[in-house]
Design a protein around this motif. Structure first.
Motif, PDB file in Angstrom:
ATOM      1  N   PHE A 178       0.835  -1.198   0.000  1.00  0.00           N
ATOM      2  CA  PHE A 178       0.000   0.000   0.000  1.00  0.00           C
ATOM      3  C   PHE A 178       0.872   1.251   0.000  1.00  0.00           C
ATOM      4  N   LYS A 179       2.000   1.109   0.704  1.00  0.00           N
ATOM      5  CA  LYS A 179       2.931   2.242   0.725  1.00  0.00           C
ATOM      6  C   LYS A 179       3.602   2.301  -0.633  1.00  0.00           C
ATOM      7  N   VAL A 180       3.601   3.470  -1.203  1.00  0.00           N
ATOM      8  CA  VAL A 180       4.230   3.591  -2.508  1.00  0.00           C
ATOM      9  C   VAL A 180       5.712   3.849  -2.294  1.00  0.00           C
ATOM     10  N   ASP A 181       6.505   3.054  -3.011  1.00  0.00           N
ATOM     11  CA  ASP A 181       7.950   3.264  -2.935  1.00  0.00           C
ATOM     12  C   ASP A 181       8.317   4.504  -3.708  1.00  0.00           C
ATOM     13  N   LYS A 182       8.951   5.425  -3.050  1.00  0.00           N
ATOM     14  CA  LYS A 182       9.413   6.552  -3.856  1.00  0.00           C
ATOM     15  C   LYS A 182      10.618   7.198  -3.212  1.00  0.00           C
ATOM     16  N   LYS A 183      11.454   7.680  -4.094  1.00  0.00           N
ATOM     17  CA  LYS A 183      12.647   8.373  -3.630  1.00  0.00           C
ATOM     18  C   LYS A 183      12.236   9.783  -3.240  1.00  0.00           C
ATOM     19  N   PRO A 184      13.086  10.456  -2.460  1.00  0.00           N
ATOM     20  CA  PRO A 184      12.764  11.849  -2.150  1.00  0.00           C
ATOM     21  C   PRO A 184      12.700  12.658  -3.450  1.00  0.00           C
ATOM     22  N   ALA A 185      11.831  13.642  -3.467  1.00  0.00           N
ATOM     23  CA  ALA A 185      11.677  14.449  -4.670  1.00  0.00           C
ATOM     24  C   ALA A 185      12.875  15.368  -4.865  1.00  0.00           C
ATOM     25  N   VAL A 186      13.146  15.628  -6.132  1.00  0.00           N
ATOM     26  CA  VAL A 186      14.209  16.587  -6.448  1.00  0.00           C
ATOM     27  C   VAL A 186      13.564  17.715  -7.255  1.00  0.00           C
ATOM     28  N   PRO A 187      12.912  18.636  -6.564  1.00  0.00           N
ATOM     29  CA  PRO A 187      12.175  19.657  -7.302  1.00  0.00           C
ATOM     30  C   PRO A 187      13.115  20.540  -8.116  1.00  0.00           C
ATOM     31  N   VAL A 205      -6.856  14.086 -11.860  1.00  0.00           N
ATOM     32  CA  VAL A 205      -7.976  14.293 -10.961  1.00  0.00           C
ATOM     33  C   VAL A 205      -8.598  12.936 -10.655  1.00  0.00           C
ATOM     34  N   GLN A 206      -8.612  12.567  -9.428  1.00  0.00           N
ATOM     35  CA  GLN A 206      -9.169  11.284  -8.998  1.00  0.00           C
ATOM     36  C   GLN A 206      -8.726  10.145  -9.909  1.00  0.00           C
ATOM     37  N   PRO A 207      -7.427   9.998 -10.123  1.00  0.00           N
ATOM     38  CA  PRO A 207      -6.991   9.061 -11.155  1.00  0.00           C
ATOM     39  C   PRO A 207      -7.348   7.610 -10.857  1.00  0.00           C
ATOM     40  N   THR A 208      -7.619   7.284  -9.615  1.00  0.00           N
ATOM     41  CA  THR A 208      -7.877   5.871  -9.293  1.00  0.00           C
ATOM     42  C   THR A 208      -9.296   5.631  -8.813  1.00  0.00           C
ATOM     43  N   ARG A 209     -10.167   6.596  -9.082  1.00  0.00           N
ATOM     44  CA  ARG A 209     -11.553   6.463  -8.644  1.00  0.00           C
ATOM     45  C   ARG A 209     -12.186   5.206  -9.240  1.00  0.00           C
ATOM     46  N   GLY A 210     -12.746   4.393  -8.384  1.00  0.00           N
ATOM     47  CA  GLY A 210     -13.450   3.197  -8.851  1.00  0.00           C
ATOM     48  C   GLY A 210     -12.546   2.079  -9.319  1.00  0.00           C
ATOM     49  N   LEU A 211     -11.250   2.161  -9.032  1.00  0.00           N
ATOM     50  CA  LEU A 211     -10.356   1.105  -9.503  1.00  0.00           C
ATOM     51  C   LEU A 211      -9.988   0.156  -8.368  1.00  0.00           C
ATOM     52  N   ASP A 212      -9.514  -1.033  -8.748  1.00  0.00           N
ATOM     53  CA  ASP A 212      -9.137  -2.010  -7.737  1.00  0.00           C
ATOM     54  C   ASP A 212      -7.688  -1.813  -7.308  1.00  0.00           C
ATOM     55  N   VAL A 213      -7.313  -2.526  -6.273  1.00  0.00           N
ATOM     56  CA  VAL A 213      -5.996  -2.322  -5.679  1.00  0.00           C
ATOM     57  C   VAL A 213      -4.864  -2.487  -6.692  1.00  0.00           C
ATOM     58  N   GLY A 214      -4.975  -3.527  -7.518  1.00  0.00           N
ATOM     59  CA  GLY A 214      -3.907  -3.780  -8.481  1.00  0.00           C
ATOM     60  C   GLY A 214      -3.727  -2.604  -9.426  1.00  0.00           C
ATOM     61  N   SER A 215      -4.841  -2.102  -9.965  1.00  0.00           N
ATOM     62  CA  SER A 215      -4.760  -0.990 -10.903  1.00  0.00           C
ATOM     63  C   SER A 215      -4.274   0.276 -10.208  1.00  0.00           C
ATOM     64  N   ILE A 216      -4.717   0.460  -8.976  1.00  0.00           N
ATOM     65  CA  ILE A 216      -4.302   1.658  -8.245  1.00  0.00           C
ATOM     66  C   ILE A 216      -2.798   1.672  -8.072  1.00  0.00           C
ATOM     67  N   GLU A 217      -2.288   0.523  -7.650  1.00  0.00           N
ATOM     68  CA  GLU A 217      -0.853   0.391  -7.434  1.00  0.00           C
ATOM     69  C   GLU A 217      -0.104   0.758  -8.715  1.00  0.00           C
ATOM     70  N   TYR A 218      -0.621   0.241  -9.823  1.00  0.00           N
ATOM     71  CA  TYR A 218       0.017   0.459 -11.112  1.00  0.00           C
ATOM     72  C   TYR A 218      -0.009   1.932 -11.504  1.00  0.00           C
ATOM     73  N   ILE A 219      -1.164   2.543 -11.322  1.00  0.00           N
ATOM     74  CA  ILE A 219      -1.295   3.952 -11.712  1.00  0.00           C
ATOM     75  C   ILE A 219      -0.432   4.831 -10.822  1.00  0.00           C
ATOM     76  N   LEU A 257      -1.740  11.494   0.622  1.00  0.00           N
ATOM     77  CA  LEU A 257      -0.620  11.368   1.559  1.00  0.00           C
ATOM     78  C   LEU A 257       0.483  10.474   0.996  1.00  0.00           C
ATOM     79  N   ASN A 258       0.075   9.428   0.307  1.00  0.00           N
ATOM     80  CA  ASN A 258       1.056   8.482  -0.217  1.00  0.00           C
ATOM     81  C   ASN A 258       1.867   9.028  -1.360  1.00  0.00           C
TER      82      ASN A 258
END
Lengths: 317, 509
Positions: free
Chosen positions: B243-252, B427-441, B466-467
């Protein structure tokens, strides 16, 4: 001015009635979700069937009003049968309703003249006599409105007003009306509630056919007296009244009365001195210009049935 | 065991696809039973069979222990099975009562008896705590209220088993909590509920048991209290998920989007967004948190060029675009994943291929001298389909309407990312999607960020914000009430801000 009004009003009402009943029929059709621009054609069919039946029966029983009523009844049946073409194309075949309606208009004009010519030799069918006018006893003596509304009336006028009242009741106070309106607004909701959307739409179109046929025949038995192969655009005017009247029975009553009055003014202007000063062209054009303006003004707030014109596909997401 | 509904060994085949292979679901009386599965796992088909919309090819359906044949929805209604569809089936110009009685009207002779019906609806509404006004018009009431009208519709028809299809997809967080209370009330009165959802949190909060299906087969039925969310997610997708998304610190990097004191009116001509300022830099994801209807839609529309702001400016890479055309903005590097995928994302009756080139059809190689190049368009679409795993019946030629919601969404996201925009508005990119698709998006959005693109994320799901976000701006009633670093905040702080409690200080944007 007042005398002019009193003179014009009975004619205006007579002219209004066929418009009113046809627009009312279209209301049923559009509320069920089917746009019916075939009104003109359905009226022509009604006018033809009515004129023909009356022509034949008057030869059998001269001076009997039963022939006229018979004509009206057959006109309604003819209207129903003809409207089934539109219903079948737009409900079963999911055809474009505008095209189907246009086809109705084109077929009706051609086929009736063809039949009339075969049967009577000329394309016209003249009936011996129509309904006669009368002043309603007592009511016509009421000051002001008695003169305006209850003199020189026809039986058909009262019949149609009765139908309008009954239709309003049916549309808003009965389960049938509720279901019909649901089919025009959100057919999927109606289907989910166990309503047969196709059946309701057939009913709507058939009522429209019956009323248009009646409207066409009323033209014959009141002010025209002769079938000539056309109803000179009254069907389209009825459609405009439906929009002008915002798909509501009382709105339609007001809209058709306006058109009836304006058209009558244009028609009689030459014989009434106080109107003769206005160029007739302006009077003729007046109702149509007002229609255009009204459509512009109302287009923003227009409340057409939301699903009118859309073929119903129960599988669509 | 006292089962309200048993569906045993259900199989249903559609031309070319086995929707349900072998599914068993047993609903106990008085329980909330969740049905969990990915998009296209066969949930809707299964419920369609129970509600009489399809006939099973094989298997048994029992209601109250008796075998039944459910030939059409009317039979289901008679058996006491009711369904709240994901897209409400309500006539917006009718009153609540009229909608509820439609099809089984109370009458006095030939006349509708609205009064008696309204009284009964009022009673039901009070008994289950639904708080619905029977005389209100549907178009005047909130989405949450409309859903309760749908529930009332079933109760009015004496439904004992209620199927709720993705009931929370359209609700605000508060309405979701209210729905939970309503479900508990229904259970107390002896009703049974099948809850179709992808949201594990809601299953945890509301359901007693959960049946998980994958690719048309039952994987198992678990006791919700004794099973972790992670375990259920793994049952659903058939592999480990995080559920936690792996991500490196941002480099703005440099500022890509600069919104300066923007004020925008909504459809009702009221100021929905007032004096809003925000910067989004290259290589960061800025999330916008807020309860639905607090100006997010208007902000997005103003940036995307779909709505004219009253005042203020929008700059993209230093260039003012406040009054620029939508195409101009797309060409300068704005990608937009819209909130309503069916309204603004896709032309539903076009094929996937046609939809994929909506923004680029006029460019080579998709067209040359005003003539479309079908082959190039098809290849372009197939690339997106392959890289975003858009599942459909006939590949690029499939009509978009026939795709499931999740696949429609993947297609849109694929299309926008394929444009390689400097600024991606999601905008709401994962609305109505399942866990697998959400993770992917989520992965793809972070990938955009890591490529040095700016991403503006608007979501009603606080977890998602938050994630994914590096910084989070919170809106309340059209005003920016705070902007915080995602690493330094938590749900509570954001929740407070969303409710309108202003942050102390806060970083200037």
């Amino acid at each position: 001015m007042w005398t002019t009004l009193v003179q014009i009003m009975p004619y205006a009402i007579v002219f209004t009635i066929p418009l009113l009943i046809t627009a009312l029929g279209a209301l049923f059709s559009e509320r069920s979700g089917i746009v019916n621009i075939g009104l003109e054609g359905l009226m022509v069919v009604g006018a033809f069937a009515g004129a023909f039946v009356i022509f034949k029966f008057q030869a059998l029983w001269p001076n009997n009003a039963a022939a006229l009523w018979m004509g009206l009844l057959v006109a309604m049946i003819a209207g129903i049968l003809f409207s089934l073409l539109h219903a079948f194309a737009s409900i079963n075949l999911s055809a474009n309703q505008i095209i189907s309606g246009t086809a109705i208009n084109m077929i009706a004009g051609a086929i009736t003249v063809f039949l009339a010519r075969n049967m009577t030799g000329s394309g016209n069918i003249r009936i011996t006599s129509g309904f006669s006018r009368y002043d309603v006893p007592l009511l016509s003596d009421i000051p002001v409105i008695g003169k305006l509304l209850f003199t020189n009336t026809y039986d058909t006028t009262w019949l149609i007003l009765l139908i309008v009242a009954a239709s309003t009741f049916v549309l808003y106070k009965t389960p049938f009306g509720l279901r019909l309106r649901a089919c025009g607004e959100h057919p999927h909701a109606a289907e989910a509630a166990g309503i047969n959307v196709r059946k309701m739409r057939y009913m709507g179109v058939m009522i429209s056919g019956a009323f248009s046929g009646l409207g066409g025949a009323i033209i014959i038995v009141t002010f025209a007296g002769e079938f000539t192969g056309s109803v000179s655009g009254l069907g389209f005017l009825a459609l405009a009244s439906l929009i002008f009247g915002q798909w509501k029975p009382m709105g339609i009553l007001a809209a058709t009365l306006f058109f009836g009055f304006a058209s009558t003014v244009a028609n009689v202007s030459q014989v009434i001195p106080s109107l003769a000063v206005i160029p007739p062209v302006i009077l003729k054009v007046f109702p149509y210009v007002v229609t255009l303006l009204a459509l512009i003004v109302f287009s923003k707030s227009s409340r057409a049935p939301q699903a009118a014109g859309e073929p119903f596909d129960s599988g669509k997401r | 065991m006292d089962y309200a509904v048993e569906m045993l060994g259900i199989r249903k085949e559609f031309p070319g696809i086995v929707a349900n292979d072998d599914i068993t679901l047993c609903l106990k009386r008085g329980e909330v039973h969740a049905l969990l599965g990915e998009n296209g796992a066969g949930k809707s088909t299964l419920m369609g069979i129970l509600f009489g919309m399809y006939q099973a090819d094989r298997g048994l359906v029992k209601v109250n222990g008796k075998e039944v044949r459910i030939g059409n929805p009317n039979v289901a209604t008679k058996l006491g099975i009711g369904m709240v569809h994901q897209h409400f089936k309500l006539v917006s110009t009718f009153t609540v009562t009229e909608n509820i009685i439609l099809g089984s009207e109370t009458r006095k002779g030939f006349v509708l008896d609205v009064k008696t019906a309204s009284r009964r609806i009022e009673e039901l509404s009070q008994r289950y705590g639904l708080n619905v006004d029977p005389y209100a018009k549907i178009e005047d009431i909130s989405v949450g209220m409309q859903q309760r009208v749908e529930i009332l519709k079933m109760l009015y028809r004496d439904a004992e088993v209620l199927i709720l299809d993705e009931p929370t997809a359209v609700l605000t967080p508060q309405e979701i909590l209210d729905l939970g209370v309503i479900m508990r009330n229904l259970i107390q009165e002896g009703k049974s509920i099948i809850l179709i959802t992808h949201k594990l949190k809601e299953i945890k909060a509301n359901a007693h048991r959960c049946t998980v299906i994958r690719r048309g087969r039952t994987i198992g039925t678990v006791d919700v209290a004794a099973t972790s969310e992670l375990a259920m997610a793994e049952m659903m997708v058939g592999r480990q998920v995080t559920f936690k998304v792996d991500k490196k610190p941002a480099v703005p990097g440099a500022v890509v989007l600069e919104v300066d004191s923007l004020s925008v009116k909504n459809n009702k001509k009221c100021l929905a967004l007032s004096d809003f300022s925000l910067q989004v830099r290259a290589g960061e994801i800025v999330g916008i948190a807020g309860v639905d209807g607090n100006g997010q839609s208007e902000l997005v529309e103003a940036i995307a060029g779909l709505r004219k702001p009253e005042s203020g400016t929008v700059r993209l890479k230093g260039e003012e675009i406040t009054a620029m055309s939508v195409r101009g903005r797309i060409q300068r590097g704005i990608g937009h994943i819209p909130e309503d995928r069916q309204k603004r994302g896709l032309v539903l009756d076009y094929s996937i291929a046609e939809n994929m080139v909506l923004e680029v059809y006029h460019r080579e190689p998709h067209s040359r001298r005003g003539i479309l190049n079908k082959l190039a368009i098809k290849q372009y679409a197939e690339r997106i389909i392959a890289s975003f795993d858009v599942r459909s019946g006939q590949g690029a030629a499939s009509i978009v309407r026939s795709l499931s919601g999740g696949n429609q969404q993947k297609a849109i996201i694929g299309r926008e990312i394929e444009l390689n925009p400097d600024l991606l508005i999601a905008v709401q990119p994962t609305r109505g999607l399942d866990v697998g698709s959400i993770e992917y998006i989520h992965k793809r959005l972070i990938e955009q960020r890591d490529k040095g693109k700016a991403v503006l994320l608007i979501s009603l799901e606080l977890d998602e914000i938050l994630n994914l976000s590096d910084r989070i701006a919170v809106v309340n009633q059209g005003e920016r009430v705070g902007i915080v670093e995602a690493s330094e905040t938590d749900e509570n702080e954001i929740g407070m801000l969303m409710a309108g409690v202003k942050a102390e200080g806060g970083e200037g944007a």
